[in-house]
Design an enzyme around this catalytic site. Structure first.
Site, PDB file in Angstrom:
ATOM      1  NE  ARG A 104      37.035   5.340  79.584  1.00 24.42           N
ATOM      2  CZ  ARG A 104      37.447   5.014  80.800  1.00 24.42           C
ATOM      3  NH1 ARG A 104      38.116   5.884  81.528  1.00 24.42           N
ATOM      4  NH2 ARG A 104      37.205   3.819  81.293  1.00 24.42           N
ATOM      5  CB  THR A 108      31.802  12.469  76.704  1.00 22.05           C
ATOM      6  OG1 THR A 108      32.124  11.286  75.937  1.00 22.05           O
ATOM      7  CG2 THR A 108      31.450  13.599  75.754  1.00 22.05           C
ATOM      8  CG  ASP A 200      46.281  -1.667  78.939  1.00 24.94           C
ATOM      9  OD1 ASP A 200      46.071  -2.629  78.163  1.00 24.94           O
ATOM     10  OD2 ASP A 200      45.749  -0.557  78.795  1.00 24.94           O
ATOM     11  CG  ASP A 203      49.290  -1.605  76.547  1.00 22.38           C
ATOM     12  OD1 ASP A 203      48.939  -1.561  75.346  1.00 22.38           O
ATOM     13  OD2 ASP A 203      49.353  -0.602  77.274  1.00 22.38           O
TER      14      ASP A 203
END
Length: 209
Positions: A104, A108, A200, A203
């Protein structure tokens, strides 16, 4: 409009309940993610086409069923999607594997491609894109668009946990892609995490923080 199927199989629901627990360690988490992917693959391939083939048993000739038509491919979205590949392959060992990597953009917040490697005949295959989490839908929408841009047309998406926001975005952007979900959760929080979710997934699969 695409089909959205939330899995109601008791084993899938039980195993998702286990991995939601914050005290589950990396090894156990990784193993159960793979098991859930295997069970979901079993359910999601229910509509694959069959054909009649004549074979010879030790006793006589007979007609049996085997998969017909398009071959399959599994395309994990890196990196968390890797945790679902082995489970999928235990069900469909002849499937080819592709990989899509996205990150990502911090300014933006849009997904940017950094890696894409697909089987040479991917356009002729029925493709299952896999990622444990469907949160905002940004990565999944972008990954599927990358596949379509490369000529892939028969695409399904499979995730273990989804937020309603992600499902809505997927349906808006890719109404032709069926979505298979292990559990549909309540919402996204202000940080884009699924609530109640499981944290996550990448992770927890790879033991990183």
């Amino acid at each position: 409009m695409s089909k959205v199927q939330v899995m109601d199989h008791p084993l899938i629901q039980h195993k998702i309940g286990v991995i939601r627990r914050k005290n589950v360690g990396t090894n156990e988490f990784r193993a159960i993610i793979s098991e859930i992917a295997m069970l979901m693959c079993y359910e999601a391939t229910r509509d694959l086409k069959l054909q009649d083939v004549e074979i010879e048993t030790p006793i006589c000739k007979t007609v049996v069923k085997e998969l017909s038509g398009k071959k399959l491919a599994v395309v994990p979205i890196l990196r968390a999607g890797l945790g679902m590949v082995d489970g999928m392959l235990s069900m469909i060992p002849a499937a080819k594997i592709g990989h899509i990597g996205l990150y990502r953009d911090p300014e933006t917040l849009e997904p940017v491609e950094y890696y894409c490697k697909l089987p040479a005949d991917c356009q002729e295959r029925e493709v299952f894109v896999v990622d444990p989490m469907l949160a905002t839908g940004g990565s999944s929408v972008a990954a599927i668009q990358m596949l379509k841009d490369k000529g892939v047309r028969n695409i399904h998406f499979m995730c273990i946990i989804a937020a309603p926001e992600g499902v809505k975005k997927m349906q808006e952007c890719h109404p032709d892609v069926d979505i298979y979900i292990g559990a549909l959760d309540e919402k996204l929080n202000d940080h884009g995490y699924i609530v109640p979710g499981l944290g996550d997934a990448g992770d927890r699969i790879f033991g990183t923080k």
